[in-house]
Design an enzyme around this catalytic site. Structure first.
Site, PDB file in Angstrom:
ATOM      1  N   HIS A 266     -12.868  17.587 -38.532  1.00 33.94           N
ATOM      2  CA  HIS A 266     -12.932  19.022 -38.246  1.00 33.94           C
ATOM      3  C   HIS A 266     -14.254  19.390 -37.576  1.00 33.94           C
ATOM      4  O   HIS A 266     -14.293  20.264 -36.696  1.00 33.94           O
ATOM      5  CB  HIS A 266     -12.766  19.824 -39.535  1.00 33.94           C
ATOM      6  CG  HIS A 266     -11.360  19.872 -40.037  1.00 33.94           C
ATOM      7  ND1 HIS A 266     -11.018  20.407 -41.260  1.00 33.94           N
ATOM      8  CD2 HIS A 266     -10.191  19.460 -39.483  1.00 33.94           C
ATOM      9  CE1 HIS A 266      -9.710  20.312 -41.439  1.00 33.94           C
ATOM     10  NE2 HIS A 266      -9.197  19.739 -40.370  1.00 33.94           N
TER      11      HIS A 266
ATOM     12  N   LYS B  95       0.189  24.796 -46.845  1.00 38.36           N
ATOM     13  CA  LYS B  95      -1.084  25.246 -46.277  1.00 38.36           C
ATOM     14  C   LYS B  95      -0.812  25.939 -44.948  1.00 38.36           C
ATOM     15  O   LYS B  95      -0.170  25.372 -44.060  1.00 38.36           O
ATOM     16  CB  LYS B  95      -2.031  24.065 -46.037  1.00 38.36           C
ATOM     17  CG  LYS B  95      -2.860  23.664 -47.228  1.00 38.36           C
ATOM     18  CD  LYS B  95      -3.905  22.649 -46.800  1.00 38.36           C
ATOM     19  CE  LYS B  95      -4.813  22.265 -47.931  1.00 38.36           C
ATOM     20  NZ  LYS B  95      -5.842  21.289 -47.514  1.00 38.36           N
TER      21      LYS B  95
ATOM     22  N   ASN C  24      -7.494  15.091 -47.386  1.00 36.94           N
ATOM     23  CA  ASN C  24      -8.464  15.397 -46.335  1.00 36.94           C
ATOM     24  C   ASN C  24      -9.302  14.189 -45.932  1.00 36.94           C
ATOM     25  O   ASN C  24     -10.349  14.351 -45.295  1.00 36.94           O
ATOM     26  CB  ASN C  24      -9.387  16.535 -46.795  1.00 36.94           C
ATOM     27  CG  ASN C  24      -8.653  17.853 -46.899  1.00 36.94           C
ATOM     28  OD1 ASN C  24      -8.042  18.313 -45.948  1.00 36.94           O
ATOM     29  ND2 ASN C  24      -8.690  18.457 -48.077  1.00 36.94           N
TER      30      ASN C  24
ATOM     31  N   LYS D 226       2.773  12.885 -49.882  1.00 38.43           N
ATOM     32  CA  LYS D 226       2.214  14.231 -49.890  1.00 38.43           C
ATOM     33  C   LYS D 226       2.931  15.122 -50.894  1.00 38.43           C
ATOM     34  O   LYS D 226       2.295  15.911 -51.610  1.00 38.43           O
ATOM     35  CB  LYS D 226       2.270  14.860 -48.496  1.00 38.43           C
ATOM     36  CG  LYS D 226       1.598  16.234 -48.483  1.00 38.43           C
ATOM     37  CD  LYS D 226       1.266  16.721 -47.104  1.00 38.43           C
ATOM     38  CE  LYS D 226       0.429  17.997 -47.175  1.00 38.43           C
ATOM     39  NZ  LYS D 226       0.067  18.510 -45.849  1.00 38.43           N
TER      40      LYS D 226
ATOM     41  N   HIS E 233     -11.017  14.198 -42.627  1.00 34.18           N
ATOM     42  CA  HIS E 233     -10.926  15.535 -42.056  1.00 34.18           C
ATOM     43  C   HIS E 233     -12.269  16.270 -42.022  1.00 34.18           C
ATOM     44  O   HIS E 233     -12.482  17.116 -41.154  1.00 34.18           O
ATOM     45  CB  HIS E 233      -9.903  16.372 -42.816  1.00 34.18           C
ATOM     46  CG  HIS E 233      -8.485  15.995 -42.526  1.00 34.18           C
ATOM     47  ND1 HIS E 233      -7.996  14.722 -42.719  1.00 34.18           N
ATOM     48  CD2 HIS E 233      -7.439  16.725 -42.042  1.00 34.18           C
ATOM     49  CE1 HIS E 233      -6.719  14.687 -42.380  1.00 34.18           C
ATOM     50  NE2 HIS E 233      -6.359  15.882 -41.962  1.00 34.18           N
TER      51      HIS E 233
ATOM     52  N   GLU F  65      -2.307  10.426 -39.096  1.00 34.74           N
ATOM     53  CA  GLU F  65      -1.977  11.012 -40.392  1.00 34.74           C
ATOM     54  C   GLU F  65      -1.050  10.097 -41.191  1.00 34.74           C
ATOM     55  O   GLU F  65      -1.091  10.086 -42.420  1.00 34.74           O
ATOM     56  CB  GLU F  65      -1.330  12.386 -40.205  1.00 34.74           C
ATOM     57  CG  GLU F  65      -2.247  13.448 -39.603  1.00 34.74           C
ATOM     58  CD  GLU F  65      -3.216  14.058 -40.617  1.00 34.74           C
ATOM     59  OE1 GLU F  65      -3.269  13.578 -41.772  1.00 34.74           O
ATOM     60  OE2 GLU F  65      -3.915  15.020 -40.246  1.00 34.74           O
TER      61      GLU F  65
ATOM     62  N   GLU G 270      -5.016  22.717 -54.275  1.00 38.16           N
ATOM     63  CA  GLU G 270      -6.185  21.888 -53.972  1.00 38.16           C
ATOM     64  C   GLU G 270      -7.384  22.190 -54.881  1.00 38.16           C
ATOM     65  O   GLU G 270      -8.496  22.454 -54.428  1.00 38.16           O
ATOM     66  CB  GLU G 270      -6.595  22.035 -52.499  1.00 38.16           C
ATOM     67  CG  GLU G 270      -7.457  20.878 -52.000  1.00 38.16           C
ATOM     68  CD  GLU G 270      -7.710  20.941 -50.503  1.00 38.16           C
ATOM     69  OE1 GLU G 270      -8.867  21.050 -50.122  1.00 38.16           O
ATOM     70  OE2 GLU G 270      -6.732  20.870 -49.729  1.00 38.16           O
TER      71      GLU G 270
ATOM     72  N   ARG H 238       3.977  41.506 -47.214  1.00 38.70           N
ATOM     73  CA  ARG H 238       3.386  40.867 -48.403  1.00 38.70           C
ATOM     74  C   ARG H 238       4.098  39.580 -48.801  1.00 38.70           C
ATOM     75  O   ARG H 238       4.077  39.164 -49.966  1.00 38.70           O
ATOM     76  CB  ARG H 238       3.326  41.844 -49.580  1.00 38.70           C
ATOM     77  CG  ARG H 238       2.407  43.029 -49.323  1.00 38.70           C
ATOM     78  CD  ARG H 238       2.154  43.808 -50.606  1.00 38.70           C
ATOM     79  NE  ARG H 238       1.191  44.877 -50.355  1.00 38.70           N
ATOM     80  CZ  ARG H 238       1.516  46.125 -50.041  1.00 38.70           C
ATOM     81  NH1 ARG H 238       2.799  46.450 -49.923  1.00 38.70           N
ATOM     82  NH2 ARG H 238       0.599  47.039 -49.844  1.00 38.70           N
TER      83      ARG H 238
ATOM     84  N   HIS I 196      -6.283  17.130 -32.874  1.00 35.68           N
ATOM     85  CA  HIS I 196      -6.568  17.012 -34.298  1.00 35.68           C
ATOM     86  C   HIS I 196      -6.441  15.579 -34.814  1.00 35.68           C
ATOM     87  O   HIS I 196      -7.331  15.069 -35.509  1.00 35.68           O
ATOM     88  CB  HIS I 196      -5.647  17.943 -35.087  1.00 35.68           C
ATOM     89  CG  HIS I 196      -5.793  17.815 -36.568  1.00 35.68           C
ATOM     90  ND1 HIS I 196      -6.943  18.184 -37.241  1.00 35.68           N
ATOM     91  CD2 HIS I 196      -4.934  17.337 -37.512  1.00 35.68           C
ATOM     92  CE1 HIS I 196      -6.798  17.946 -38.538  1.00 35.68           C
ATOM     93  NE2 HIS I 196      -5.583  17.439 -38.724  1.00 35.68           N
TER      94      HIS I 196
ATOM     95  N   ARG J 176      -5.442  17.030 -54.568  1.00 38.40           N
ATOM     96  CA  ARG J 176      -4.952  17.302 -53.210  1.00 38.40           C
ATOM     97  C   ARG J 176      -6.049  17.142 -52.163  1.00 38.40           C
ATOM     98  O   ARG J 176      -5.759  16.876 -50.993  1.00 38.40           O
ATOM     99  CB  ARG J 176      -4.344  18.708 -53.135  1.00 38.40           C
ATOM    100  CG  ARG J 176      -3.711  18.996 -51.777  1.00 38.40           C
ATOM    101  CD  ARG J 176      -2.836  20.227 -51.769  1.00 38.40           C
ATOM    102  NE  ARG J 176      -2.323  20.471 -50.439  1.00 38.40           N
ATOM    103  CZ  ARG J 176      -1.372  21.331 -50.133  1.00 38.40           C
ATOM    104  NH1 ARG J 176      -0.797  22.049 -51.084  1.00 38.40           N
ATOM    105  NH2 ARG J 176      -0.961  21.502 -48.890  1.00 38.40           N
TER     106      ARG J 176
END
Length: 377
Positions: free
Chosen positions: A254, A146, A247, A229, A250, A188, A239, A124, A269, A243
């Site tokens: 993606h 993330k 992206n 960042k 992206h 990036e 996000e 957990r 990527h 935030r």
């Protein structure tokens, strides 16, 4: 020990530091021991990173008297899967690491996402440390918490926000990257200038060759990216607002990755992000949000740095507009079926555009695919 650039990520009790500079990997053991002297460590890495750098890391851990075990997975995006995630979780449990111990994510973005997600759910929630070995991971994926894996429905759709306790970005290890992987990470870096830092983008236009060559310019580019960042993450950790700007490119990128089956031989990527950022600027220009010259400027810089900027540069094609739209509608930023894109009004003036007309996106993609067919004819 060396004196690296230090970038704080301010999140109250979960705050941590990003250390940036050469020679940090041989010091990893001493720095981790200072953080938690009695912790046991489970390293998650891939075959490529293990062959190049694992011996240096384990020697530093041994020198610091830290017990450790290693789990090695296959390299590449395909490892961000349910099957490999289960393998890593079972491997971590087999090491008998406890909640007070550390998982070390030792590799690029794939390993950081995969190991971080495993750390988020094992017992957990366990502490973990990011030791990113790619430029993309050092400036982006290792920072901000993330974590996740891919689904057949799309990229990074299964995961959790789980912050690391420390990020060690050894810039020396970047010298072992292939030119293609380094350039992919550079996309990036450029992104941070295009989001909200026009002076940084202007600096990159002048200094990108020095960034590629290494040394102080490279360290400075990584530090500026991480500061950008870290600031956004501190203001919007999960996000719910700002935030999402991270992206930029992206949503398109993606979708391109999904349509290539996450096959790194066809598209990695950062290359998807590069093409995606150009598409985002072109779409913005089509909507009259930015000048018609802006997309050419962005594409020109990325192409000069050796990155793909057009759909026709993806080997094997990327399917139809309908297939791309199907991937886009699985994007995490979709809210109650409404499309959200990161668009721009100019250099460093990106913004979150909610409720974008799907018909406008479809028409734009049909146009870009038709242009790609003409180039390939």
């Amino acid at each position: 020990m060396s004196t690296p650039i230090t970038v704080p990520v301010v999140l109250g009790a979960r705050s941590y530091e990003i250390l940036i500079g050469p020679g940090l990997l041989p010091e990893a053991g001493a720095r981790i021991a200072a953080l938690a002297p009695q912790a046991r460590l489970a390293i998650v890495t891939d075959e490529n990173v293990a062959a190049l750098h694992l011996a240096t890391l384990t020697a530093s851990l041994d020198k610091a008297g830290l017990a450790h075990q290693t789990i090695v997975v296959k390299p590449g995006e395909a490892s961000k899967s349910y099957a490999t995630f289960a393998e890593v979780c079972d491997g971590l449990l087999a090491t008998r690491v406890e909640r007070g111990d550390f998982v070390i994510a030792f590799g690029g973005g794939v390993i950081g996402d995969l190991a971080g997600f495993a750390a988020a759910v094992i017992r957990r929630g366990m502490r973990f440390i990011q030791i990113p070995t790619s430029l993309l991971a050092q400036v982006d994926s290792s920072v901000g918490g993330k974590t996740g894996i891919n689904s057949r429905h799309g990229k990074n759709l299964v995961g959790a926000f789980h912050q690391p306790s420390l990020v060690l970005a050894d810039t020396s290890v970047l010298d072992t990257l292939s030119k293609r992987e380094f350039r992919a990470g550079y996309a990036e870096v450029a992104k941070y200038g295009l989001i909200n830092d026009a002076p940084f983008f202007l600096w990159l236009e002048r200094n990108w060759r020095d960034v590629m060559a290494g040394g102080k310019a490279r360290e400075e580019a990584i530090a500026v990216s991480c500061r950008s960042k870290a600031g956004i993450v501190a203001r919007d950790e999960t996000e719910t607002g700002e935030r999402a700007l991270l992206n930029l490119g992206h949503t398109f990128g993606h979708a391109l990755e999904a349509l290539t089956g996450y096959n790194s031989k066809r598209l990695v990527h950062g290359e998807g992000v590069s093409i995606g950022m150009v598409l985002a600027h072109e779409f913005s220009a089509r909507l009259g949000l930015c000048s018609q010259e802006m997309p050419s400027r962005v594409a020109g810089h990325l192409a000069e740095a050796g990155l793909p900027t057009r759909i026709d540069q993806v080997p094997g094609g990327v399917g139809t507009a309908a297939e791309l739209m199907n991937a886009i509608t699985q994007d995490k930023k979709v809210k109650r079926g409404k499309l959200t894109f990161i668009l721009t009004r100019g250099l460093g003036e990106s913004f979150i555009a909610n409720d974008v007309d799907p018909a406008a996106v479809t028409g734009f993609l049909e146009e870009k695919l038709a242009d790609a067919q003409k180039v390939g004819a």
